[in-house]
Design a protein around this motif. Structure first.
Motif, PDB file in Angstrom:
ATOM      1  N   LEU A 107       0.874  -1.175   0.000  1.00  0.00           N
ATOM      2  CA  LEU A 107       0.000   0.000   0.000  1.00  0.00           C
ATOM      3  C   LEU A 107       0.908   1.220   0.000  1.00  0.00           C
ATOM      4  CD1 LEU A 107      -2.783   1.379   0.267  1.00  0.00           C
ATOM      5  CD2 LEU A 107      -2.512   1.167   2.743  1.00  0.00           C
ATOM      6  N   VAL A 108       0.874   1.990  -1.086  1.00  0.00           N
ATOM      7  CA  VAL A 108       1.791   3.122  -1.220  1.00  0.00           C
ATOM      8  C   VAL A 108       1.109   4.479  -1.149  1.00  0.00           C
ATOM      9  CG1 VAL A 108       3.595   1.852  -2.457  1.00  0.00           C
ATOM     10  CG2 VAL A 108       1.734   2.919  -3.757  1.00  0.00           C
ATOM     11  N   LEU A 109      -0.235   4.513  -1.272  1.00  0.00           N
ATOM     12  CA  LEU A 109      -0.938   5.790  -1.249  1.00  0.00           C
ATOM     13  C   LEU A 109      -2.408   5.558  -0.941  1.00  0.00           C
ATOM     14  CD1 LEU A 109      -0.828   8.904  -1.985  1.00  0.00           C
ATOM     15  CD2 LEU A 109      -1.445   8.218  -4.307  1.00  0.00           C
ATOM     16  N   LYS A 110      -2.979   6.452  -0.137  1.00  0.00           N
ATOM     17  CA  LYS A 110      -4.430   6.503   0.090  1.00  0.00           C
ATOM     18  C   LYS A 110      -4.834   7.951  -0.109  1.00  0.00           C
ATOM     19  CE  LYS A 110      -6.015   2.963   3.292  1.00  0.00           C
ATOM     20  NZ  LYS A 110      -7.303   2.595   2.824  1.00  0.00           N
ATOM     21  N   VAL A 111      -5.935   8.157  -0.815  1.00  0.00           N
ATOM     22  CA  VAL A 111      -6.372   9.518  -1.097  1.00  0.00           C
ATOM     23  C   VAL A 111      -7.892   9.530  -1.253  1.00  0.00           C
ATOM     24  CG1 VAL A 111      -6.055   9.333  -3.594  1.00  0.00           C
ATOM     25  CG2 VAL A 111      -5.888  11.559  -2.523  1.00  0.00           C
ATOM     26  N   ILE A 112      -8.485  10.676  -0.927  1.00  0.00           N
ATOM     27  CA  ILE A 112      -9.929  10.856  -1.065  1.00  0.00           C
ATOM     28  C   ILE A 112     -10.174  11.949  -2.097  1.00  0.00           C
ATOM     29  CG2 ILE A 112     -12.072  11.522   0.100  1.00  0.00           C
ATOM     30  CD1 ILE A 112     -10.773  10.534   2.734  1.00  0.00           C
ATOM     31  N   LEU A 149      -9.593   5.962  -1.995  1.00  0.00           N
ATOM     32  CA  LEU A 149      -8.846   5.188  -2.978  1.00  0.00           C
ATOM     33  C   LEU A 149      -7.550   4.688  -2.357  1.00  0.00           C
ATOM     34  CD1 LEU A 149      -9.208   7.263  -6.274  1.00  0.00           C
ATOM     35  CD2 LEU A 149     -10.598   5.372  -5.434  1.00  0.00           C
ATOM     36  N   SER A 150      -7.281   3.408  -2.540  1.00  0.00           N
ATOM     37  CA  SER A 150      -6.048   2.790  -2.048  1.00  0.00           C
ATOM     38  C   SER A 150      -5.250   2.302  -3.249  1.00  0.00           C
ATOM     39  CB  SER A 150      -6.364   1.610  -1.135  1.00  0.00           C
ATOM     40  OG  SER A 150      -7.094   2.031  -0.008  1.00  0.00           O
ATOM     41  N   ILE A 185      12.641   1.001 -14.336  1.00  0.00           N
ATOM     42  CA  ILE A 185      11.902   0.125 -13.419  1.00  0.00           C
ATOM     43  C   ILE A 185      10.435   0.170 -13.837  1.00  0.00           C
ATOM     44  CG2 ILE A 185      11.108  -0.228 -11.054  1.00  0.00           C
ATOM     45  CD1 ILE A 185      13.645   1.011 -10.040  1.00  0.00           C
ATOM     46  N   THR A 186       9.822  -1.010 -13.908  1.00  0.00           N
ATOM     47  CA  THR A 186       8.394  -1.102 -14.212  1.00  0.00           C
ATOM     48  C   THR A 186       7.668  -1.600 -12.974  1.00  0.00           C
ATOM     49  OG1 THR A 186       8.841  -1.552 -16.536  1.00  0.00           O
ATOM     50  CG2 THR A 186       6.653  -2.147 -15.721  1.00  0.00           C
ATOM     51  N   VAL A 187       6.560  -0.939 -12.656  1.00  0.00           N
ATOM     52  CA  VAL A 187       5.749  -1.322 -11.504  1.00  0.00           C
ATOM     53  C   VAL A 187       4.309  -1.551 -11.940  1.00  0.00           C
ATOM     54  CG1 VAL A 187       7.174  -0.124  -9.778  1.00  0.00           C
ATOM     55  CG2 VAL A 187       5.281   1.069 -10.840  1.00  0.00           C
ATOM     56  N   ASP A 188       3.654  -2.444 -11.230  1.00  0.00           N
ATOM     57  CA  ASP A 188       2.232  -2.697 -11.428  1.00  0.00           C
ATOM     58  C   ASP A 188       1.501  -1.962 -10.312  1.00  0.00           C
ATOM     59  OD1 ASP A 188      -0.186  -3.769 -12.298  1.00  0.00           O
ATOM     60  OD2 ASP A 188       0.065  -5.606 -11.148  1.00  0.00           O
ATOM     61  N   VAL A 189       0.550  -1.129 -10.664  1.00  0.00           N
ATOM     62  CA  VAL A 189      -0.230  -0.371  -9.680  1.00  0.00           C
ATOM     63  C   VAL A 189      -1.694  -0.786  -9.816  1.00  0.00           C
ATOM     64  CG1 VAL A 189      -0.921   1.910  -8.855  1.00  0.00           C
ATOM     65  CG2 VAL A 189       1.346   1.591  -9.875  1.00  0.00           C
ATOM     66  N   GLU A 190      -2.296  -1.200  -8.705  1.00  0.00           N
ATOM     67  CA  GLU A 190      -3.717  -1.537  -8.668  1.00  0.00           C
ATOM     68  C   GLU A 190      -4.415  -0.532  -7.763  1.00  0.00           C
ATOM     69  OE1 GLU A 190      -4.967  -5.814  -8.517  1.00  0.00           O
ATOM     70  OE2 GLU A 190      -2.881  -6.039  -7.886  1.00  0.00           O
ATOM     71  N   VAL A 191      -5.602  -0.096  -8.178  1.00  0.00           N
ATOM     72  CA  VAL A 191      -6.362   0.908  -7.439  1.00  0.00           C
ATOM     73  C   VAL A 191      -7.688   0.304  -6.980  1.00  0.00           C
ATOM     74  CG1 VAL A 191      -7.363   3.221  -7.492  1.00  0.00           C
ATOM     75  CG2 VAL A 191      -5.355   2.700  -8.913  1.00  0.00           C
ATOM     76  N   PHE A 192      -7.965   0.458  -5.692  1.00  0.00           N
ATOM     77  CA  PHE A 192      -9.203  -0.035  -5.103  1.00  0.00           C
ATOM     78  C   PHE A 192      -9.920   1.132  -4.441  1.00  0.00           C
ATOM     79  CE2 PHE A 192      -6.514  -3.628  -5.559  1.00  0.00           C
ATOM     80  CZ  PHE A 192      -7.362  -4.697  -5.815  1.00  0.00           C
ATOM     81  N   ALA A 193     -11.257   1.109  -4.533  1.00  0.00           N
ATOM     82  CA  ALA A 193     -12.079   2.145  -3.905  1.00  0.00           C
ATOM     83  C   ALA A 193     -12.937   1.515  -2.830  1.00  0.00           C
ATOM     84  CB  ALA A 193     -12.971   2.826  -4.940  1.00  0.00           C
ATOM     85  N   GLU A 194     -13.165   2.298  -1.796  1.00  0.00           N
ATOM     86  CA  GLU A 194     -14.129   1.911  -0.761  1.00  0.00           C
ATOM     87  C   GLU A 194     -14.937   3.144  -0.415  1.00  0.00           C
ATOM     88  OE1 GLU A 194     -12.301   0.828   3.080  1.00  0.00           O
ATOM     89  OE2 GLU A 194     -10.452   1.702   2.315  1.00  0.00           O
ATOM     90  N   VAL A 241     -13.807  -2.287  -4.116  1.00  0.00           N
ATOM     91  CA  VAL A 241     -14.000  -2.634  -5.518  1.00  0.00           C
ATOM     92  C   VAL A 241     -12.738  -2.176  -6.258  1.00  0.00           C
ATOM     93  CG1 VAL A 241     -16.525  -2.526  -5.519  1.00  0.00           C
ATOM     94  CG2 VAL A 241     -15.211  -0.486  -6.071  1.00  0.00           C
ATOM     95  N   LYS A 242     -12.331  -2.980  -7.240  1.00  0.00           N
ATOM     96  CA  LYS A 242     -11.154  -2.611  -8.027  1.00  0.00           C
ATOM     97  C   LYS A 242     -11.558  -1.571  -9.057  1.00  0.00           C
ATOM     98  CE  LYS A 242      -7.203  -4.507 -10.413  1.00  0.00           C
ATOM     99  NZ  LYS A 242      -6.522  -5.758 -10.786  1.00  0.00           N
ATOM    100  N   VAL A 243     -10.801  -0.483  -9.120  1.00  0.00           N
ATOM    101  CA  VAL A 243     -11.096   0.624 -10.022  1.00  0.00           C
ATOM    102  C   VAL A 243     -10.310   0.504 -11.322  1.00  0.00           C
ATOM    103  CG1 VAL A 243     -10.913   3.128 -10.334  1.00  0.00           C
ATOM    104  CG2 VAL A 243     -11.686   2.191  -8.152  1.00  0.00           C
ATOM    105  N   THR A 244      -9.000   0.309 -11.229  1.00  0.00           N
ATOM    106  CA  THR A 244      -8.151   0.232 -12.415  1.00  0.00           C
ATOM    107  C   THR A 244      -6.813  -0.372 -12.038  1.00  0.00           C
ATOM    108  OG1 THR A 244      -7.396   1.463 -14.381  1.00  0.00           O
ATOM    109  CG2 THR A 244      -7.132   2.558 -12.249  1.00  0.00           C
ATOM    110  N   GLU A 245      -6.012  -0.621 -13.043  1.00  0.00           N
ATOM    111  CA  GLU A 245      -4.665  -1.159 -12.862  1.00  0.00           C
ATOM    112  C   GLU A 245      -3.834  -0.688 -14.037  1.00  0.00           C
ATOM    113  OE1 GLU A 245      -2.502  -5.521 -12.261  1.00  0.00           O
ATOM    114  OE2 GLU A 245      -4.637  -5.418 -12.672  1.00  0.00           O
TER     115      GLU A 245
END
Length: 140
Positions: free
Chosen positions: A23-28, A85-86, A99-108, A117-121
């Protein structure tokens, strides 16, 4: 493009945040982050993914870096004002300068915290750069 789509009428499938990513970021998102239709602007979500994706590479690169590629954004669920959003990230590849990273975004929902719920990746690639903006080797 908006992070809110016509697919919003379908009840979103519950999702579980990944245990193999950090978990690298949480934002509203707030009203200032909306487009002309009052939906959260997809570009705002994309900018947050870029920020979240840079957290782990910054530890490894230890210096300046630039985003050089983003592989596909598909918004699976709408993002609403006040959602939490997480952003979860993991390194998928380390090259000589990138460097390549995979980022997944979830909303609550703020009111129903703990139900995700998964928002995007997206796969985001960053390149280490020197003070002149030229690629440089990543420290070993």
């Amino acid at each position: 493009m908006s992070a809110n789509s016509s697919a919003a009428a379908v009840s979103p499938a519950p999702a579980t945040p990944p245990s193999d990513k950090e978990l690298v970021l949480k934002v509203i998102p707030m009203p200032a982050d909306t487009n002309g239709n009052g939906d959260i602007f997809g570009g705002w979500v994309m900018a947050q993914v870029d920020l979240a994706g840079s957290v782990i590479p910054a530890r490894i690169i230890r210096g300046r870096m630039a985003t050089v590629a983003v592989k596909e954004f598909i918004f699976k669920q709408p993002v609403r004002v006040g959602d939490i959003l997480s952003f979860y990230s993991s390194v998928t590849r380390i090259g000589n300068t990138s460097i390549t990273v995979d980022v997944e975004v979830f909303a609550e929902s703020f009111r129903n915290q703990g139900q995700f719920v998964k928002v995007t990746e997206a796969l985001v690639t960053y390149v280490a750069i020197d003070d002149d903006g030229k690629p440089r080797p990543i420290p070993k």
